[in-house]
Design a protein around this motif. Sequence first.
Motif, PDB file in Angstrom:
ATOM      1  N   MET A  98      74.046 -22.749  45.215  1.00 23.59           N
ATOM      2  CA  MET A  98      73.393 -22.818  46.375  1.00 23.59           C
ATOM      3  C   MET A  98      74.344 -23.415  47.146  1.00 23.59           C
ATOM      4  O   MET A  98      74.860 -24.655  46.698  1.00 23.59           O
ATOM      5  CB  MET A  98      72.124 -23.690  46.310  1.00 23.59           C
ATOM      6  CG  MET A  98      70.937 -22.516  45.752  1.00 23.59           C
ATOM      7  SD  MET A  98      69.377 -23.292  45.617  1.00 23.59           S
ATOM      8  CE  MET A  98      68.906 -23.400  47.498  1.00 23.59           C
ATOM      9  N   ASP A  99      74.703 -23.138  48.260  1.00 25.64           N
ATOM     10  CA  ASP A  99      75.661 -23.753  49.183  1.00 25.64           C
ATOM     11  C   ASP A  99      74.812 -24.496  50.262  1.00 25.64           C
ATOM     12  O   ASP A  99      73.711 -24.640  50.150  1.00 25.64           O
ATOM     13  CB  ASP A  99      76.615 -22.946  49.978  1.00 25.64           C
ATOM     14  CG  ASP A  99      75.912 -21.758  50.736  1.00 25.64           C
ATOM     15  OD1 ASP A  99      74.687 -21.944  50.892  1.00 25.64           O
ATOM     16  OD2 ASP A  99      76.843 -20.985  51.399  1.00 25.64           O
ATOM     17  N   ARG A 100      75.290 -25.273  50.951  1.00 26.34           N
ATOM     18  CA  ARG A 100      74.774 -26.064  52.303  1.00 26.34           C
ATOM     19  C   ARG A 100      73.827 -25.220  53.175  1.00 26.34           C
ATOM     20  O   ARG A 100      72.709 -25.856  53.564  1.00 26.34           O
ATOM     21  CB  ARG A 100      75.741 -26.766  52.950  1.00 26.34           C
ATOM     22  CG  ARG A 100      76.468 -26.262  53.752  1.00 26.34           C
ATOM     23  CD  ARG A 100      77.376 -27.145  54.589  1.00 26.34           C
ATOM     24  NE  ARG A 100      78.778 -26.164  55.133  1.00 26.34           N
ATOM     25  CZ  ARG A 100      79.607 -26.721  55.815  1.00 26.34           C
ATOM     26  NH1 ARG A 100      79.920 -27.943  56.145  1.00 26.34           N
ATOM     27  NH2 ARG A 100      80.578 -25.665  56.106  1.00 26.34           N
ATOM     28  N   TRP A 101      74.188 -24.026  53.215  1.00 25.41           N
ATOM     29  CA  TRP A 101      73.424 -23.375  54.195  1.00 25.41           C
ATOM     30  C   TRP A 101      71.933 -23.082  53.396  1.00 25.41           C
ATOM     31  O   TRP A 101      70.781 -22.845  54.044  1.00 25.41           O
ATOM     32  CB  TRP A 101      73.932 -22.031  54.697  1.00 25.41           C
ATOM     33  CG  TRP A 101      75.399 -22.458  55.531  1.00 25.41           C
ATOM     34  CD1 TRP A 101      76.328 -22.232  54.965  1.00 25.41           C
ATOM     35  CD2 TRP A 101      75.356 -23.056  56.748  1.00 25.41           C
ATOM     36  NE1 TRP A 101      77.397 -22.553  55.826  1.00 25.41           N
ATOM     37  CE2 TRP A 101      76.792 -23.036  57.062  1.00 25.41           C
ATOM     38  CE3 TRP A 101      74.382 -23.637  57.677  1.00 25.41           C
ATOM     39  CZ2 TRP A 101      77.257 -23.999  58.094  1.00 25.41           C
ATOM     40  CZ3 TRP A 101      74.942 -24.056  58.739  1.00 25.41           C
ATOM     41  CH2 TRP A 101      76.286 -24.341  58.877  1.00 25.41           C
ATOM     42  N   ASP A 102      72.059 -22.720  52.357  1.00 29.05           N
ATOM     43  CA  ASP A 102      71.022 -22.431  51.445  1.00 29.05           C
ATOM     44  C   ASP A 102      69.905 -23.457  51.664  1.00 29.05           C
ATOM     45  O   ASP A 102      68.823 -23.573  51.676  1.00 29.05           O
ATOM     46  CB  ASP A 102      71.177 -21.814  49.911  1.00 29.05           C
ATOM     47  CG  ASP A 102      71.891 -20.602  49.846  1.00 29.05           C
ATOM     48  OD1 ASP A 102      71.759 -19.897  50.924  1.00 29.05           O
ATOM     49  OD2 ASP A 102      72.691 -20.304  49.031  1.00 29.05           O
ATOM     50  N   TRP A 103      70.395 -24.801  51.383  1.00 31.15           N
ATOM     51  CA  TRP A 103      69.860 -25.940  51.107  1.00 31.15           C
ATOM     52  C   TRP A 103      69.285 -26.226  52.869  1.00 31.15           C
ATOM     53  O   TRP A 103      68.031 -26.677  52.734  1.00 31.15           O
ATOM     54  CB  TRP A 103      70.656 -27.221  50.872  1.00 31.15           C
ATOM     55  CG  TRP A 103      70.769 -27.137  49.428  1.00 31.15           C
ATOM     56  CD1 TRP A 103      71.943 -26.954  48.781  1.00 31.15           C
ATOM     57  CD2 TRP A 103      69.929 -27.383  48.312  1.00 31.15           C
ATOM     58  NE1 TRP A 103      71.845 -26.878  47.188  1.00 31.15           N
ATOM     59  CE2 TRP A 103      70.311 -27.425  47.057  1.00 31.15           C
ATOM     60  CE3 TRP A 103      68.399 -27.761  48.343  1.00 31.15           C
ATOM     61  CZ2 TRP A 103      69.816 -27.432  45.966  1.00 31.15           C
ATOM     62  CZ3 TRP A 103      67.797 -27.835  47.073  1.00 31.15           C
ATOM     63  CH2 TRP A 103      68.603 -27.794  45.827  1.00 31.15           C
ATOM     64  N   LEU A 104      69.968 -25.812  53.520  1.00 30.54           N
ATOM     65  CA  LEU A 104      69.403 -26.180  55.315  1.00 30.54           C
ATOM     66  C   LEU A 104      68.232 -25.160  55.469  1.00 30.54           C
ATOM     67  O   LEU A 104      67.330 -25.596  56.063  1.00 30.54           O
ATOM     68  CB  LEU A 104      70.595 -25.810  56.135  1.00 30.54           C
ATOM     69  CG  LEU A 104      70.335 -26.215  57.588  1.00 30.54           C
ATOM     70  CD1 LEU A 104      69.934 -27.554  57.631  1.00 30.54           C
ATOM     71  CD2 LEU A 104      71.219 -25.713  58.455  1.00 30.54           C
ATOM     72  N   VAL A 105      68.246 -24.115  55.015  1.00 25.89           N
ATOM     73  CA  VAL A 105      67.148 -22.948  55.199  1.00 25.89           C
ATOM     74  C   VAL A 105      66.183 -23.476  54.430  1.00 25.89           C
ATOM     75  O   VAL A 105      64.807 -23.371  54.948  1.00 25.89           O
ATOM     76  CB  VAL A 105      67.543 -21.554  54.703  1.00 25.89           C
ATOM     77  CG1 VAL A 105      66.414 -20.764  54.654  1.00 25.89           C
ATOM     78  CG2 VAL A 105      68.525 -21.120  55.734  1.00 25.89           C
ATOM     79  N   LEU A 106      66.211 -24.001  53.222  1.00 25.25           N
ATOM     80  CA  LEU A 106      65.185 -24.184  52.252  1.00 25.25           C
ATOM     81  C   LEU A 106      64.354 -25.419  53.010  1.00 25.25           C
ATOM     82  O   LEU A 106      63.286 -25.459  53.061  1.00 25.25           O
ATOM     83  CB  LEU A 106      65.739 -24.751  51.096  1.00 25.25           C
ATOM     84  CG  LEU A 106      64.604 -25.262  49.923  1.00 25.25           C
ATOM     85  CD1 LEU A 106      63.441 -23.759  49.512  1.00 25.25           C
ATOM     86  CD2 LEU A 106      65.213 -25.278  48.516  1.00 25.25           C
ATOM     87  N   LEU A 149      59.589 -17.488  53.215  1.00 23.60           N
ATOM     88  CA  LEU A 149      60.334 -17.625  51.693  1.00 23.60           C
ATOM     89  C   LEU A 149      60.746 -15.844  51.314  1.00 23.60           C
ATOM     90  O   LEU A 149      61.748 -15.652  50.687  1.00 23.60           O
ATOM     91  CB  LEU A 149      59.443 -18.170  50.734  1.00 23.60           C
ATOM     92  CG  LEU A 149      59.454 -19.808  50.839  1.00 23.60           C
ATOM     93  CD1 LEU A 149      58.510 -20.336  49.747  1.00 23.60           C
ATOM     94  CD2 LEU A 149      60.957 -20.267  50.512  1.00 23.60           C
ATOM     95  N   THR A 150      59.723 -15.035  51.741  1.00 23.48           N
ATOM     96  CA  THR A 150      59.706 -13.496  51.087  1.00 23.48           C
ATOM     97  C   THR A 150      61.078 -13.085  52.087  1.00 23.48           C
ATOM     98  O   THR A 150      61.661 -12.387  51.312  1.00 23.48           O
ATOM     99  CB  THR A 150      58.414 -12.948  51.314  1.00 23.48           C
ATOM    100  OG1 THR A 150      57.431 -13.454  50.671  1.00 23.48           O
ATOM    101  CG2 THR A 150      58.597 -11.267  50.889  1.00 23.48           C
ATOM    102  N   ALA A 151      61.015 -13.164  53.195  1.00 20.28           N
ATOM    103  CA  ALA A 151      61.993 -12.784  54.227  1.00 20.28           C
ATOM    104  C   ALA A 151      63.368 -13.253  53.918  1.00 20.28           C
ATOM    105  O   ALA A 151      64.287 -12.628  53.738  1.00 20.28           O
ATOM    106  CB  ALA A 151      61.642 -12.899  55.637  1.00 20.28           C
ATOM    107  N   ALA A 152      63.193 -14.718  53.566  1.00 19.92           N
ATOM    108  CA  ALA A 152      64.583 -15.152  53.017  1.00 19.92           C
ATOM    109  C   ALA A 152      65.087 -14.710  51.628  1.00 19.92           C
ATOM    110  O   ALA A 152      66.272 -14.468  51.668  1.00 19.92           O
ATOM    111  CB  ALA A 152      64.522 -16.663  53.124  1.00 19.92           C
ATOM    112  N   GLY A 153      64.242 -14.486  50.771  1.00 18.11           N
ATOM    113  CA  GLY A 153      64.641 -13.870  49.568  1.00 18.11           C
ATOM    114  C   GLY A 153      65.033 -12.461  49.547  1.00 18.11           C
ATOM    115  O   GLY A 153      66.091 -12.181  48.969  1.00 18.11           O
TER     116      GLY A 153
END
Length: 61
Positions: free
Chosen positions: A1-9, A35-39
């Motif tokens: 996971m990169d920094r953008w994934d952590w930011l979205v989470l 979470l469903t849409a992001a996945g």
Amino acid sequence: MDRWDWLVLLGIVLLGLGLALLAPWLGVAVTGLLLTAAGIAGGVLAERPSGAADRSKGGGP
């Protein structure tokens, strides 16, 4: 996971917590939807570069 994934989470968690203060069912429902849409979006975007590389080599339709 990169920094953008952590930011979205982090954004999804904070949004869910904020909505849970307003109405618990609303927080759970909106967080689940996000979470469903992001996945789904993450899965689609993860497959996209491999197809583009094949097309640039002439291997795709």
